[in-house]
Write an enzyme that holds these catalytic residues in place. Structure first.
Site: not given
Lengths: 207, 272
Positions: B181, B185, B229, B233
């Protein structure tokens, strides 16, 4: 839990809560994280559960937190091991820039939703500016516009670009850039074509 | 996409490029077209249709027991929908688990309405032309927290454990591309192609991102939930498929929800 019960009996409930919170606050062990991941994912398409298994690079790089770099010894160890594992092709390192441009545009490959019979893309534009005719480029990595024109079309630079695309962690441990050769994302010919996109004087990247 | 094609795409389809722009970027004609497109989108949010449908499903007698979900405890007491999204995920004593909205809805569909867990978890995300109850319920319940600040508890040890587990998963890099992630991000001011990426380790960005899910995705013509979501991802991270309401998905939601502490809910939002 046994500690918690003991603490509650011996002292007060507050003591129990404090111990439980401390235990939780320490965070899970790598084994606990792996167990939760294995119970939460299912194999789909070409993405089997072995995708959850980490090599040493992934394991060490997962410990990095924002504002903190990996310890220098660990970083050097990764870079040396990845550098030693790079396999260069025989002959020229520079392929066809037109094919390289297609590879740089293509974002599919290795996802469970992708056809494994099709070659993967490199998706270079996701993170880098290259040919300035492409306006939809990302900024995770530096602009590579005029890469060869600026640095010189030398054999050393060709070799550097091949190695960087093959395994970026050989130069910068825990780079965000995938290890395209090391992990088998791109073939030898595809990497040569990407090298051409950056290093062929006729490539639009160098205009 | 070359510039000329980019304009055509933005005007005709307006999907792939309808994304955020870096503030310092010089604005080409293509980018100006994209901004016009985004402004046009902001005038109406089709997510309201899902909210209305979700409210009807919440109140409808369904399942083998033919009862509604109105006695479901989403964390603020049986039947309380207002503000419920702001305290989720949280620990529930009846299941002895930390649950997010979707997993709590599954619990209630099983315990109250008599569905089997398999039935309650079936088709969590709509395919084109196929409407599913879960998306609508999530849209309705989230909309009932609009204007209210996120306030997730870590007081219970299992809540703290879920948060810590979620944080580890956020930083877990793996699969063919070494992505976690954090790859997309973990830094501010970054974008993929023209898509702005929230830095979820920065509180301001984390609040903005978390409070706008669930969202109506124009590119899909559907309301999509946080579970969706996260699922999508991980697909792009080249991981196997994240299972719906799995422990990892709930732990990661807990980390993201707590990172968004104080952020004011504004969902379902409108996204490319």
């Amino acid at each position: 839990m046994r500690l918690c019960v003991a603490a509650a009996l011996a002292a007060a409930v507050a003591g129990c809560a404090a111990i439980a919170t401390q235990d939780a606050a320490r965070g899970p062990s790598p084994e606990e994280v792996k167990a939760v991941l294995q119970s939460s994912f299912q194999a789909k398409g070409q993405a089997k559960l072995d995708r959850l298994d980490q090599d040493e690079v992934q394991r060490l790089c997962s410990t990095v937190r924002p504002g903190h770099a990996l310890a220098p010894e660990a970083a050097h160890r990764i870079e040396a091991a990845q550098m030693a594992a790079i396999r260069y092709p025989q002959g020229s390192l520079v392929g066809d820039w037109k094919s390289g441009e297609k590879i740089a545009q293509q974002g599919t490959g290795k996802q469970y939703s992708d056809n494994p019979a099709q070659p993967s893309g490199g998706n270079c534009y996701a993170c880098h500016q290259l040919d300035t005719a492409e306006v939809a480029y990302g900024n995770m990595g530096p602009s590579l516009h005029r890469f060869g024109a600026t640095r010189g079309y030398t054999a050393e630079m060709q070799k550097y670009v091949y190695a960087k695309v093959y395994d970026s962690d050989a130069f910068s441990a825990c780079s965000n850039m995938p290890r395209f050769g090391h992990m088998g994302i791109l073939t030898e010919q595809q990497i040569k074509d990407v090298v051409a996109l950056l290093m062929d004087p006729k490539s639009p990247v160098n205009q | 996409m070359k510039a000329v094609h980019g304009i055509a795409a933005a005007v005709a389809a307006g999907i792939a490029l309808a994304a955020g722009l870096a503030p310092a970027e010089e604005k080409s004609p293509a980018l100006q077209e994209i901004e016009k497109y985004r402004a046009a989108l902001a005038e109406g949010n089709p997510g309201e249709l899902w909210e209305a449908r979700g409210e009807a499903i919440w109140k409808e007698k369904r399942g083998p027991r033919n009862v509604s979900l109105e006695a479901c405890d989403l964390g603020l007491g049986p039947g309380v929908v207002k503000g419920a999204y702001t305290v989720l995920p949280r620990y529930f004593a009846d299941t002895d688990k930390v649950e997010d909205l979707e997993s709590r809805l599954v619990t209630c569909m099983v315990a109250l309405q008599g569905f089997t867990p398999e039935q309650a978890k079936k088709d969590p995300f709509a395919n084109p032309g196929q409407k599913v109850p879960m998306d609508a319920l999530v849209a309705y319940i989230a909309s009932e927290s609009q204007g209210m600040p996120m306030h997730v508890s870590l007081a219970h040890p299992k809540e703290r454990q879920a948060y810590e587990m979620g944080k580890e998963i956020f930083f877990y890099r793996g699969a063919s591309h070494d992505f976690g992630c954090v790859t997309c991000h973990g830094a501010s001011g970054k974008r993929i192609r023209l898509q702005d990426l929230p830095n979820l380790t920065d509180p301001a960005d984390a609040r903005r991102a978390y409070t706008t899910w669930p969202a109506y995705r124009v590119s899909q013509g559907e309301v999509r939930s946080m579970q969706w979501r996260l699922n999508d991802c991980f697909r792009q991270q080249r991981f196997p498929e994240l299972e719906f309401v799995s422990p990892a998905s709930i732990a990661l939601s807990m980390y993201l929800a707590k990172s968004a502490e104080g952020g004011v809910m504004n969902a379902p939002a409108l996204k490319r």
